[in-house]
Design a protein around this motif. Structure first.
Motif, PDB file in Angstrom:
ATOM      1  N   THR A  10       0.851  -1.184   0.000  1.00 31.82           N
ATOM      2  CA  THR A  10       0.000   0.000   0.000  1.00 31.82           C
ATOM      3  C   THR A  10       0.891   1.240   0.000  1.00 31.82           C
ATOM      4  N   THR A  31       0.513  -0.033   6.036  1.00 31.75           N
ATOM      5  CA  THR A  31       0.420  -1.482   5.916  1.00 31.75           C
ATOM      6  C   THR A  31       1.138  -2.121   7.093  1.00 31.75           C
ATOM      7  N   ARG A 195     -13.026  -4.376   3.922  1.00 31.83           N
ATOM      8  CA  ARG A 195     -12.582  -5.466   3.051  1.00 31.83           C
ATOM      9  C   ARG A 195     -11.843  -6.512   3.873  1.00 31.83           C
ATOM     10  N   GLU A 201      -5.538 -10.570   4.021  1.00 28.13           N
ATOM     11  CA  GLU A 201      -5.505  -9.246   4.637  1.00 28.13           C
ATOM     12  C   GLU A 201      -6.887  -8.804   5.083  1.00 28.13           C
ATOM     13  N   HIS A 203      -8.787  -4.833   5.642  1.00 35.86           N
ATOM     14  CA  HIS A 203      -8.573  -3.415   5.334  1.00 35.86           C
ATOM     15  C   HIS A 203      -9.605  -2.552   6.052  1.00 35.86           C
ATOM     16  N   LYS A 205     -10.933   1.631   6.609  1.00 37.83           N
ATOM     17  CA  LYS A 205     -10.860   3.022   6.191  1.00 37.83           C
ATOM     18  C   LYS A 205     -11.285   3.902   7.373  1.00 37.83           C
ATOM     19  N   GLU A 227      -6.389   5.128   5.898  1.00 37.45           N
ATOM     20  CA  GLU A 227      -6.682   3.709   5.728  1.00 37.45           C
ATOM     21  C   GLU A 227      -5.524   2.883   6.293  1.00 37.45           C
ATOM     22  N   THR A 229      -4.081  -1.354   6.217  1.00 38.53           N
ATOM     23  CA  THR A 229      -4.194  -2.744   5.782  1.00 38.53           C
ATOM     24  C   THR A 229      -3.363  -3.615   6.714  1.00 38.53           C
ATOM     25  N   ARG A 231      -1.878  -7.285   7.004  1.00 37.55           N
ATOM     26  CA  ARG A 231      -1.609  -8.500   6.240  1.00 37.55           C
ATOM     27  C   ARG A 231      -1.315  -9.653   7.190  1.00 37.55           C
TER      28      ARG A 231
END
Length: 533
Positions: A10, A31, A195, A201, A203, A205, A227, A229, A231
């Motif tokens: 990201t 990330t 997500r 992952e 995600h 926001k 945002e 993420t 993993r």
């Protein structure tokens, strides 16, 4: 170092930000690689300490814990407790909305508590953490009264825990998979889960409307990051390689073998903290042979040189445990230190006295034609900190020093649960990350407790646990929990405490605002995290 295939990183926009900024930093993404994939995103069913950092991204609780561990307002502005300690009255904020646009109010609090009373929803929490809960009453949209059946000194601790993360009542009814959680189970938190790709992952926001962080947070208003993420990278070498190559900006779960590498890198930072709750402990199943014999339990502990094992695996980074209560707990009994363990001669003498005085062709002890076999069953989603390697090292030690055949079985969650339910094990490893260790002990030691894998029974211990849970005196609780530890660790030897779990965070120096929960010692969520220069 060779890395497993990763998704494209990201992008990061590097923007300076003051620690107390009221507004968000625009267009900043992060990330973060994590060791453990959650088995659920429903906070009311939360079960993995490693997944705790995700819960408070999406959900808020009624009360928070300050830097000194004291309870502080969060979604509840204030509260009073009746003289008989049976009625808690909470005054709620009137400016909070769930991610689905519905209002947070007293009816929502009641709906969340009532959800635990639904049969088979979360019977463990209903029976233990909420054993004293009677009912919740809506007094007004901003006032909720909670009535208990008996005093419970751990009730506020529950209301500050992930279990009490407030879920939209609407989504409690409409979520496609309530037990798994996900994008359609929503809270009021600073981030919105939008997500999830299983095995890869999750995600989040930023929630642009967020303006109700607890006073002890590093800032107010929406989160700094736009945002984030997370993993799922279970292999430690892959996580570290992803960080050092710039594919991720933060990792948690740094193995001992890589700590010096991280510390020597001028572009990286490293932090660590001990977890609260219980130590990682092996529990002996005393319901059948061979651990129904106290001498065999004592012998197993003496056959293990834990200091040597921990030094080999964790290279000086692990803190040895002497009690099932973690060393960072105010209720830890230090008198247990150096009172057992690591005496092979004693282990062999105990086993001889217990009748395990013959050996088979492979050198394992035998009694009445049966080998001295111990099966450990572990559930793969809950294995962290190289615990599989730890068990293998202990396996080698007890064979060499005392002729014990330890069989280590790492199973998927379903198979492990089936074996545990059927009693097809003699050893069970577990640690709990509860902010108050009393909650953990209530889950582990009473005869009918949800994770009493030892099958230990003691009316006296249960009496002490009840008295400690009902008490508001730290001194009284410490004395009662000391009695519990003496019986469980010293007198009955139903446990082999191994080490005190710790969490580690390594990150690029551009990432600021990282840290640990002051009570649990686990990584905080991403609300205060920002990208600096």
């Amino acid at each position: 170092m060779r890395l497993a295939p990763l998704l494209a990183a990201t992008a990061l926009a590097v923007t300076a930000c003051g620690a107390q900024a009221a507004g968000p930093v625009e267009n900043t993404a992060l990330t973060w690689a994590v060791e453990t994939q959650p088995v659920t995103f429903n906070p009311q069913l939360w079960a993995q300490n490693k997944a705790r950092l995700l819960v408070f991204n999406q959900f808020d609780a009624l009360v928070a814990r300050g830097k000194d561990g004291a309870f502080e307002p969060w979604l509840a502005k204030s509260w009073t407790i009746s003289d008989d300690k049976l009625t808690y009255t909470f005054q709620l904020r009137d400016d909070v909305t769930f991610h689905d646009g519905t209002r947070f109010d007293a009816a929502a609090v009641k709906a969340n508590l009532d959800q635990f009373l639904v049969p088979a929803y979360n019977p463990v929490v209903a029976a233990i953490q909420l054993h004293a809960f009677d009912r919740a009453e809506v007094v007004s949209p901003t006032t909720v009264k909670i009535v208990l059946k008996e005093p419970d000194g751990l009730f506020l601790d529950f209301l500050a825990s992930p279990y009490a993360g407030q879920v939209s009542p609407k989504s409690l009814k409409t979520a496609k998979n309530l037990k798994a959680g996900g994008v359609d189970l929503v809270g009021t938190g600073p981030f919105i889960l939008d997500r999830y790709v299983q095995g890869q992952e999750v995600h989040y926001k930023r929630n642009p409307a967020y303006n109700w962080a607890p006073a002890g947070a590093g800032h107010q208003g929406p989160a700094h990051l736009s945002e984030i993420t997370y993993r799922f990278l279970p292999e430690a070498a892959v996580r570290v390689g992803a960080l050092t190559s710039g594919q991720v900006q933060v990792i948690e779960g740094v193995p001992a073998t890589e700590v010096n590498l991280i510390k020597k890198d001028p572009g990286l930072t490293f932090q660590t903290a001990l977890n609260s709750g219980t130590a990682y402990t092996y529990y002996f199943n005393i319901s059948h042979a061979p651990f129904d014999d106290l001498r065999v339990r004592q012998a197993f502990r003496e056959a293990v040189d834990l200091d040597k094992v921990l030094a080999s695996i964790y290279q000086g980074t692990a803190v040895r445990a002497w009690s099932l209560v973690g060393k960072s707990s105010p209720f830890y009994d230090a008198t247990l230190e150096k009172t057992y363990g690591g005496d092979a001669a004693k282990a062999n003498a105990l086993l001889d006295a217990a009748g395990w005085n013959q050996r088979d062709a492979e050198g394992f002890r035998v009694k009445d034609g049966k080998r001295l076999t111990v099966r450990e069953v572990a559930s793969a989603p809950f294995v962290r900190d190289r615990r599989d390697i730890l068990s293998q090292a202990i396996q080698a030690q007890v064979k060499q020093s005392a002729g014990i055949d330890l069989q280590v079985k790492l199973l998927d969650q379903g198979a492990a649960q089936k074996a545990l339910d059927a009693g097809e094990y003699e050893l069970f490893g577990n640690s709990r990350g509860d902010s108050d260790v009393g909650a953990a002990l209530n889950l582990i030691l009473p005869e009918k407790a949800a994770i009493n894998r030892s099958h230990f029974k003691s009316a006296e211990v249960e009496k002490w646990l009840r008295e400690a849970a009902a008490s508001s005196s730290p001194e009284e609780r410490k004395a009662l929990y000391a009695k519990v530890q003496q019986v469980v660790v010293a007198d009955e030897a139903i446990v082999l405490p191994a080490y005190v779990p710790a969490d580690q965070i390594a990150a690029s120096k551009t990432v600021q605002g990282l840290g640990f929960d002051p009570v649990t010692g686990t990584p905080r969520g991403a609300y205060d995290v920002r990208i600096g220069t």
